[in-house]
Scaffold this motif. Structure first.
Motif, mmCIF file in Angstrom:
data_model
loop_
_atom_site.group_PDB
_atom_site.id
_atom_site.type_symbol
_atom_site.label_atom_id
_atom_site.label_comp_id
_atom_site.label_asym_id
_atom_site.label_seq_id
_atom_site.Cartn_x
_atom_site.Cartn_y
_atom_site.Cartn_z
ATOM 1 N N GLY A 146 -5.017 12.544 -5.128
ATOM 2 C CA GLY A 146 -6.394 12.073 -5.112
ATOM 3 C C GLY A 146 -6.824 11.325 -6.359
ATOM 4 N N ARG A 147 -5.888 10.968 -7.216
ATOM 5 C CA ARG A 147 -6.217 10.289 -8.468
ATOM 6 C C ARG A 147 -5.770 8.834 -8.479
ATOM 7 N N GLY A 148 -5.338 8.304 -7.341
ATOM 8 C CA GLY A 148 -4.925 6.908 -7.261
ATOM 9 C C GLY A 148 -3.498 6.644 -7.708
ATOM 10 N N ILE A 149 -2.739 7.681 -7.926
ATOM 11 C CA ILE A 149 -1.374 7.517 -8.415
ATOM 12 C C ILE A 149 -0.491 6.888 -7.338
ATOM 13 N N GLY A 150 -0.634 7.323 -6.094
ATOM 14 C CA GLY A 150 0.150 6.748 -5.002
ATOM 15 C C GLY A 150 -0.116 5.257 -4.851
ATOM 16 N N ARG A 151 -1.370 4.871 -4.889
ATOM 17 C CA ARG A 151 -1.734 3.449 -4.764
ATOM 18 C C ARG A 151 -1.176 2.638 -5.938
ATOM 19 N N ALA A 152 -1.288 3.186 -7.144
ATOM 20 C CA ALA A 152 -0.772 2.479 -8.323
ATOM 21 C C ALA A 152 0.747 2.345 -8.250
ATOM 22 N N LEU A 153 1.441 3.416 -7.866
ATOM 23 C CA LEU A 153 2.895 3.338 -7.714
ATOM 24 C C LEU A 153 3.273 2.347 -6.623
ATOM 25 N N ALA A 154 2.545 2.368 -5.511
ATOM 26 C CA ALA A 154 2.837 1.446 -4.410
ATOM 27 C C ALA A 154 2.689 0.002 -4.863
ATOM 28 N N ALA A 155 1.602 -0.307 -5.543
ATOM 29 C CA ALA A 155 1.396 -1.679 -6.026
ATOM 30 C C ALA A 155 2.512 -2.084 -6.984
ATOM 31 N N HIS A 156 2.897 -1.167 -7.859
ATOM 32 C CA HIS A 156 3.967 -1.452 -8.818
ATOM 33 C C HIS A 156 5.285 -1.719 -8.090
ATOM 34 N N VAL A 157 5.617 -0.873 -7.134
ATOM 35 C CA VAL A 157 6.891 -1.026 -6.411
ATOM 36 C C VAL A 157 6.892 -2.311 -5.580
ATOM 37 N N LEU A 158 5.782 -2.635 -4.944
ATOM 38 C CA LEU A 158 5.713 -3.891 -4.194
ATOM 39 C C LEU A 158 5.931 -5.090 -5.113
ATOM 40 N N ASP A 159 5.310 -5.071 -6.293
ATOM 41 C CA ASP A 159 5.503 -6.156 -7.257
ATOM 42 C C ASP A 159 6.951 -6.225 -7.726
ATOM 43 N N ILE A 209 2.292 -1.171 11.582
ATOM 44 C CA ILE A 209 3.170 -0.289 12.349
ATOM 45 C C ILE A 209 3.840 -1.154 13.407
ATOM 46 N N LEU A 210 5.164 -1.278 13.319
ATOM 47 C CA LEU A 210 5.912 -2.085 14.282
ATOM 48 C C LEU A 210 6.231 -1.294 15.536
ATOM 49 N N ALA A 211 6.507 -0.018 15.356
ATOM 50 C CA ALA A 211 6.868 0.839 16.483
ATOM 51 C C ALA A 211 6.716 2.283 16.055
ATOM 52 N N THR A 212 6.611 3.146 17.032
ATOM 53 C CA THR A 212 6.603 4.581 16.788
ATOM 54 C C THR A 212 7.680 5.197 17.676
ATOM 55 N N VAL A 213 8.574 5.930 17.059
ATOM 56 C CA VAL A 213 9.607 6.630 17.796
ATOM 57 C C VAL A 213 9.036 8.008 18.155
ATOM 58 N N SER A 214 8.749 8.215 19.422
ATOM 59 C CA SER A 214 8.103 9.446 19.874
ATOM 60 C C SER A 214 8.977 10.663 19.615
ATOM 61 N N ARG A 228 6.056 -4.941 5.916
ATOM 62 C CA ARG A 228 5.175 -5.910 5.246
ATOM 63 C C ARG A 228 6.035 -6.966 4.560
ATOM 64 N N MET A 229 5.662 -8.219 4.715
ATOM 65 C CA MET A 229 6.303 -9.296 3.965
ATOM 66 C C MET A 229 5.899 -9.164 2.501
ATOM 67 N N LEU A 230 6.733 -9.646 1.600
ATOM 68 C CA LEU A 230 6.432 -9.619 0.171
ATOM 69 C C LEU A 230 6.187 -11.038 -0.330
ATOM 70 N N GLY A 231 5.631 -11.124 -1.511
ATOM 71 C CA GLY A 231 5.424 -12.422 -2.129
ATOM 72 C C GLY A 231 4.137 -13.102 -1.707
ATOM 73 N N ARG A 232 3.316 -12.382 -0.954
ATOM 74 C CA ARG A 232 2.015 -12.917 -0.604
ATOM 75 C C ARG A 232 1.043 -11.751 -0.439
ATOM 76 N N SER A 233 -0.208 -12.046 -0.513
ATOM 77 C CA SER A 233 -1.229 -11.002 -0.439
ATOM 78 C C SER A 233 -1.251 -10.382 0.936
ATOM 79 N N LEU A 269 -2.900 4.339 3.360
ATOM 80 C CA LEU A 269 -2.543 3.596 2.157
ATOM 81 C C LEU A 269 -1.699 2.384 2.513
ATOM 82 N N TRP A 270 -0.645 2.587 3.309
ATOM 83 C CA TRP A 270 0.244 1.467 3.639
ATOM 84 C C TRP A 270 -0.502 0.386 4.408
ATOM 85 N N GLN A 271 -1.346 0.770 5.335
ATOM 86 C CA GLN A 271 -2.093 -0.241 6.082
ATOM 87 C C GLN A 271 -3.056 -0.992 5.171
ATOM 88 N N SER A 272 -3.663 -0.305 4.207
ATOM 89 C CA SER A 272 -4.577 -0.986 3.282
ATOM 90 C C SER A 272 -3.831 -1.971 2.386
#
Length: 167
Positions: A91-104, A137-142, A160-165, A129-132
């Motif tokens: 709940g402190r934004g660590i996941g979002r910060a790590l995600a942004a870092h890893v995507l970059d 979601i391409l598919a769901t394996v039931s 998600r494609m990389l290199g663009r917003s 988080l991932w959708q934001s």
């Protein structure tokens, strides 16, 4: 908070919460009783992979992420990653910060896209988080994941494609 490449001595800060998350059996397809050695090899030792940590001012590990090719050879231009945040730091934004870092970092390393092969459909926080961040979601394996508390639930494949917003 600082996000940096993990060092070997960071494992002692990663293992306690990684063990807790894996043992809960709700978000990773790992055996709940995964040994420390197996976990270390799986998290820290993927071929072509990198590991990152988010640390506080005292150097305590708050979260970690690992980045690696989704497939070898002809599929190695697509990244895959895993993320674990210490429950005490949720709940402190660590996941979002790590995600942004890893995507970059993935884009900087030349990956064209990122794909997650197994996002548990009941992991609402991760999915949101991932959708934001532009993942679809391409598919769901039931019934592909056997949750200890919810029974058989689906696994999402997200991309998600990389290199663009994110769109």
């Amino acid at each position: 908070m600082l996000i940096r490449d993990a060092r070997g001595d960071d494992w002692s800060g990663i293992w306690p919460f990684l063990r807790e998350i894996v043992a809960a059996g709700e978000t990773y397809c790992w055996p709940p009783d995964t040994s420390e050695e197996d976990a270390r090899v799986w998290w820290m030792g993927k071929a072509g992979g990198r590991v990152f940590v988010a640390v506080d001012e005292a150097g305590s590990v708050l979260g970690t992420a690992e980045l690696h090719p989704n497939q070898p050879a002809a599929g190695s231009h697509i990244a895959n990653a895993g993320f674990m945040i210490a429950p005490s730091a949720a709940g402190r934004g660590i996941g979002r910060a790590l995600a942004a870092h890893v995507l970059d970092e993935a884009a900087h390393d030349g990956y064209r896209a990122m794909q997650f092969n197994a996002v548990v459909e009941t992991n609402a926080g991760a999915i949101a988080l991932w959708q934001s961040l532009g993942f679809r979601i391409l598919a769901t394996v039931s019934e592909a994941f056997d949750s200890p508390t919810r029974g058989l639930v689906g696994l999402h494949i997200m991309h998600r494609m990389l290199g663009r917003s994110p769109s």
